[in-house]
Design a protein around this motif. Structure first.
Motif, PDB file in Angstrom:
ATOM      1  N   VAL A  50       0.850  -1.192   0.000  1.00 13.54           N
ATOM      2  CA  VAL A  50       0.000   0.000   0.000  1.00 13.54           C
ATOM      3  C   VAL A  50       0.881   1.236   0.000  1.00 13.54           C
ATOM      4  O   VAL A  50       2.049   1.202   0.389  1.00 13.54           O
ATOM      5  CB  VAL A  50      -0.942   0.035   1.221  1.00 13.54           C
ATOM      6  N   ARG A  51       0.297   2.344  -0.436  1.00 13.40           N
ATOM      7  CA  ARG A  51       1.017   3.610  -0.415  1.00 13.40           C
ATOM      8  C   ARG A  51       1.151   4.121   1.012  1.00 13.40           C
ATOM      9  O   ARG A  51       0.558   3.589   1.941  1.00 13.40           O
ATOM     10  CB  ARG A  51       0.301   4.629  -1.293  1.00 13.40           C
ATOM     11  N   ALA A  52       1.906   5.191   1.193  1.00 13.95           N
ATOM     12  CA  ALA A  52       2.295   5.656   2.524  1.00 13.95           C
ATOM     13  C   ALA A  52       1.111   5.903   3.446  1.00 13.95           C
ATOM     14  O   ALA A  52       1.154   5.577   4.632  1.00 13.95           O
ATOM     15  CB  ALA A  52       3.150   6.908   2.407  1.00 13.95           C
ATOM     16  N   ASP A  53       0.023   6.485   2.923  1.00  8.08           N
ATOM     17  CA  ASP A  53      -1.118   6.790   3.788  1.00  8.08           C
ATOM     18  C   ASP A  53      -2.149   5.661   3.814  1.00  8.08           C
ATOM     19  O   ASP A  53      -3.193   5.790   4.447  1.00  8.08           O
ATOM     20  CB  ASP A  53      -1.788   8.091   3.356  1.00  8.08           C
ATOM     21  N   ALA A  54      -1.853   4.567   3.139  1.00  8.58           N
ATOM     22  CA  ALA A  54      -2.721   3.373   3.087  1.00  8.58           C
ATOM     23  C   ALA A  54      -4.095   3.659   2.501  1.00  8.58           C
ATOM     24  O   ALA A  54      -5.034   2.904   2.724  1.00  8.58           O
ATOM     25  CB  ALA A  54      -2.859   2.744   4.468  1.00  8.58           C
ATOM     26  N   SER A  55      -4.226   4.729   1.714  1.00  7.18           N
ATOM     27  CA  SER A  55      -5.509   5.011   1.072  1.00  7.18           C
ATOM     28  C   SER A  55      -5.598   4.389  -0.318  1.00  7.18           C
ATOM     29  O   SER A  55      -6.680   4.285  -0.883  1.00  7.18           O
ATOM     30  CB  SER A  55      -5.741   6.519   0.970  1.00  7.18           C
ATOM     31  N   GLU A  56      -4.466   3.980  -0.853  1.00 10.58           N
ATOM     32  CA  GLU A  56      -4.434   3.376  -2.183  1.00 10.58           C
ATOM     33  C   GLU A  56      -3.501   2.171  -2.188  1.00 10.58           C
ATOM     34  O   GLU A  56      -2.574   2.079  -1.377  1.00 10.58           O
ATOM     35  CB  GLU A  56      -3.963   4.389  -3.235  1.00 10.58           C
ATOM     36  N   GLU A 113       8.889  -0.916   1.113  1.00 11.72           N
ATOM     37  CA  GLU A 113       7.460  -0.790   0.850  1.00 11.72           C
ATOM     38  C   GLU A 113       6.666  -1.600   1.865  1.00 11.72           C
ATOM     39  O   GLU A 113       7.004  -2.756   2.161  1.00 11.72           O
ATOM     40  CB  GLU A 113       7.162  -1.286  -0.562  1.00 11.72           C
ATOM     41  N   GLU A 114       5.598  -1.006   2.423  1.00  6.34           N
ATOM     42  CA  GLU A 114       4.803  -1.676   3.444  1.00  6.34           C
ATOM     43  C   GLU A 114       3.681  -2.514   2.824  1.00  6.34           C
ATOM     44  O   GLU A 114       3.026  -2.083   1.885  1.00  6.34           O
ATOM     45  CB  GLU A 114       4.212  -0.669   4.430  1.00  6.34           C
ATOM     46  N   TRP A 115       3.489  -3.706   3.392  1.00  5.93           N
ATOM     47  CA  TRP A 115       2.411  -4.607   2.992  1.00  5.93           C
ATOM     48  C   TRP A 115       1.480  -4.771   4.187  1.00  5.93           C
ATOM     49  O   TRP A 115       1.937  -5.031   5.308  1.00  5.93           O
ATOM     50  CB  TRP A 115       2.967  -5.983   2.613  1.00  5.93           C
TER      51      TRP A 115
END
Length: 319
Positions: A50-56, A113-115
């Motif tokens: 996910v992207r940094a803010d976890a919105s996408e 990158e965060e999963w």
């Protein structure tokens, strides 16, 4: 009479893509959707980057020929969305994103990158991302458990862009399973929508966590009959005036939660928690629930926004 409803569309019920069901058996259409498509990766624990803010979601461009294990999620604005499982090595125990339902830890790849898990990020994601991730997790989970034919035991191969399997032995076709479960908010008869709600907790939950009651539908059982049976079995309460509220996919591994509300026949009847299944059950007032949503009720922690239970309880409390 104004009966309460869900506070909002359940977070995992949101979706914007066209599922493109006719394309699943159209090789030319599939090739076109793959050529300019994007890929949602899902690891063995159901996490995706996910992207940094976890919105996408952090999707990947497609490359090469369409692989037989690719699962078509749908199309939006001319872009085909696909899911593939990933065996990428990840570093475990990454904290959940801010504002998430932080009960499940994430991981990071070598490049940082965060999963994260769908249960953790489902409420943070956009409508499109939530729908894509939910479907990707559901399909990937089904395929992990359906590698062999239930009829003859032979290996199966994926067909219809991941939406079916074909047995290499007897030729049997199978399709993704969804197991229905009911989830019900029980309230008393003090006024139109009641003044107290029945909440319970399972022994494995974090301290102070409470939710509404739920259970799986048995063979040959209607949804309404399941509601009455489960509540009676779990807390010893009889209910009536069972009413449908809404539903939400819950692909852990393959459920759909069908939400109801019901009225307790006797608010003063003793609560009898099912041994080993329900640790405690209690009646909670509307004021206490509202205080819990405002994080002003330390002994009462409610479900996260990813769950339909959140929208059920919030809708009742604000009625």
């Amino acid at each position: 009479m104004t009966l309460f409803q869900l506070a909002a569309v359940p977070r995992l019920s949101r979706s914007t893509v066209d599922r493109e069901e006719p394309a699943r058996t159209d090789p030319a259409r599939l090739a076109k959707l793959w050529a300019t498509g994007r890929v949602v990766l899902v690891d063995r624990k159901g996490r995706t980057p996910v992207r940094a803010d976890a919105s996408e979601l952090s999707t990947r461009p497609t490359a090469g020929d369409l692989p037989p294990e690719a699962m078509l999620l749908g199309e939006l604005d001319g872009v085909g969305y696909w899911a593939l499982t990933s065996d990428e090595e990840l570093e475990e125990n990454v904290s959940s994103p801010d504002r998430s339902w932080g009960l499940w830890t994430g991981a990071t790849s070598e490049d940082g990158e965060e999963w994260h898990d769908l249960r953790t990020t489902g409420a943070l994601l956009s409508d499109t991302a939530a729908g894509l991730f939910t479907t990707a997790v559901a399909l990937a989970s089904w395929h992990r458990r359906a590698s062999f034919c239930a009829n003859c035991g032979a290996p199966v191969e994926r067909v219809h862009a991941g939406w079916a399997t074909h047995c290499t032995g007897c030729g049997r076709e199978e399709y993704p399973r969804t197991d229905p479960a009911v989830i019900c908010l029980v309230h008393d008869d003090d006024g139109e929508n009641g003044s107290s709600v029945l909440l319970a907790r399972q022994p494995i939950w974090p301290p102070g966590r409470y939710s509404v009651l739920a259970g799986f539908v048995e063979a040959g059982e209607s949804l309404e009959a399941c509601v009455a049976r489960e509540i009676s079995e779990e807390v010893g309460i009889d209910v009536h005036a069972i009413r449908y509220l809404g539903s939400q996919p819950w692909p852990f591994p393959r459920s759909i939660m069908v939400g109801f509300t019901a009225l307790a026949v006797d608010r003063d009847a003793p609560l009898i928690p099912a041994d080993g299944e329900i640790e405690e059950a209690r009646w909670v007032t509307r004021a206490e629930v509202l205080a819990a949503f405002a994080e002003e009720q330390p002994d009462l922690k409610l479900p996260g926004e990813t769950s339909i239970a959140y929208q059920m309880i919030k809708g009742w409390a604000e009625a």
